[in-house]
Design a protein around this motif. Sequence first.
Motif, PDB file in Angstrom:
ATOM      1  N   ASP A 113     -10.542  90.640  14.375  1.00  0.00           N
ATOM      2  CA  ASP A 113     -10.562  90.222  15.768  1.00  0.00           C
ATOM      3  C   ASP A 113     -11.001  88.767  15.816  1.00  0.00           C
ATOM      4  OD1 ASP A 113     -10.405  90.520  18.504  1.00  0.00           O
ATOM      5  OD2 ASP A 113     -12.420  91.353  18.716  1.00  0.00           O
ATOM      6  N   GLY A 114     -10.247  87.935  16.459  1.00  0.00           N
ATOM      7  CA  GLY A 114     -10.611  86.522  16.560  1.00  0.00           C
ATOM      8  C   GLY A 114      -9.405  85.722  17.007  1.00  0.00           C
ATOM      9  N   PRO A 115      -9.575  84.432  17.224  1.00  0.00           N
ATOM     10  CA  PRO A 115      -8.445  83.605  17.635  1.00  0.00           C
ATOM     11  C   PRO A 115      -7.414  83.489  16.522  1.00  0.00           C
ATOM     12  CG  PRO A 115     -10.403  82.252  17.253  1.00  0.00           C
ATOM     13  CD  PRO A 115     -10.825  83.683  17.115  1.00  0.00           C
ATOM     14  N   ALA A 116      -6.222  83.076  16.876  1.00  0.00           N
ATOM     15  CA  ALA A 116      -5.107  83.018  15.929  1.00  0.00           C
ATOM     16  C   ALA A 116      -5.438  82.181  14.705  1.00  0.00           C
ATOM     17  CB  ALA A 116      -3.871  82.460  16.628  1.00  0.00           C
ATOM     18  N   GLU A 117      -6.123  81.065  14.883  1.00  0.00           N
ATOM     19  CA  GLU A 117      -6.404  80.164  13.756  1.00  0.00           C
ATOM     20  C   GLU A 117      -7.535  80.669  12.854  1.00  0.00           C
ATOM     21  OE1 GLU A 117      -8.205  78.110  17.464  1.00  0.00           O
ATOM     22  OE2 GLU A 117      -6.644  79.545  17.010  1.00  0.00           O
ATOM     23  N   PHE A 118      -8.218  81.729  13.268  1.00  0.00           N
ATOM     24  CA  PHE A 118      -9.357  82.220  12.501  1.00  0.00           C
ATOM     25  C   PHE A 118      -8.940  82.696  11.110  1.00  0.00           C
ATOM     26  CE2 PHE A 118     -12.543  85.754  11.726  1.00  0.00           C
ATOM     27  CZ  PHE A 118     -13.536  84.900  11.286  1.00  0.00           C
ATOM     28  N   GLY A 119      -7.836  83.401  11.011  1.00  0.00           N
ATOM     29  CA  GLY A 119      -7.362  83.895   9.715  1.00  0.00           C
ATOM     30  C   GLY A 119      -7.103  82.757   8.736  1.00  0.00           C
ATOM     31  N   THR A 120      -6.477  81.701   9.214  1.00  0.00           N
ATOM     32  CA  THR A 120      -6.190  80.548   8.361  1.00  0.00           C
ATOM     33  C   THR A 120      -7.471  79.870   7.908  1.00  0.00           C
ATOM     34  OG1 THR A 120      -4.099  80.196   9.508  1.00  0.00           O
ATOM     35  CG2 THR A 120      -4.980  78.333   8.262  1.00  0.00           C
ATOM     36  N   LEU A 121      -8.399  79.670   8.832  1.00  0.00           N
ATOM     37  CA  LEU A 121      -9.672  79.033   8.487  1.00  0.00           C
ATOM     38  C   LEU A 121     -10.475  79.896   7.518  1.00  0.00           C
ATOM     39  CD1 LEU A 121     -10.719  77.637  11.970  1.00  0.00           C
ATOM     40  CD2 LEU A 121      -9.976  76.325   9.976  1.00  0.00           C
ATOM     41  N   ARG A 122     -10.442  81.201   7.714  1.00  0.00           N
ATOM     42  CA  ARG A 122     -11.176  82.105   6.825  1.00  0.00           C
ATOM     43  C   ARG A 122     -10.579  82.082   5.419  1.00  0.00           C
ATOM     44  NH1 ARG A 122     -12.336  88.103   8.915  1.00  0.00           N
ATOM     45  NH2 ARG A 122     -10.090  88.103   8.891  1.00  0.00           N
TER      46      ARG A 122
END
Length: 198
Positions: A113-122
């Motif tokens: 769960d998080g904003p769209a860019e969170f996966g990329t940053l993670r």
Amino acid sequence: MRSRRWSRSGDTRDTLLRAARDVFLAKGYADATVADIVAASGISVGSLYHHFGGKPGLFLALWEQFTRGQEERTARAAKAAGDSAERFLAGARAYLEGSWEQREVARLFLENDGPAEFGTLRRQRGWNWIGGNRRLLGLDGSRESQVLVVLLTTMMGEAGREVAACESGLDAAVTIDEVIRLVRRLLPTSSGVAEPTP
């Protein structure tokens, strides 16, 4: 005058971050609204957008705060330890203990769960973590070393999730001890060979 303005600005940011944390923990990222955060903080919508650009910015600022705290905790623990394997283990234990101490927030960030860019940053932070672990362990650039450090780093990430999900401090302590025991078996010794399985 200027220092007072900066102090108020910092207080506003802190208040918004605390309110966002509470709202995200209660509702999850997707169901939380800017109106919820504004109501919980008592800060205006304009201030929220000025400081964070919206709900995604608040979530990412909370994640950065949590991640930075974990990095500082692990670095302090690793610095106080002996050889590279012991530094890694000390840092790993500190990371897992932080996952338990900050379990509510850790659970929030370990979910998808998080904003769209969170996966990329993670993912980017994960690759940085892998590189840091390779340097900490003093591993070369060989394929074998890369496999080992990816496995160890992935194992620690999943172990953090497991610790954060524990029901009690005792369960967390047992989980942390077992993870450290298993990681120790994978680490190369000074001779370059992992410890034998007992």
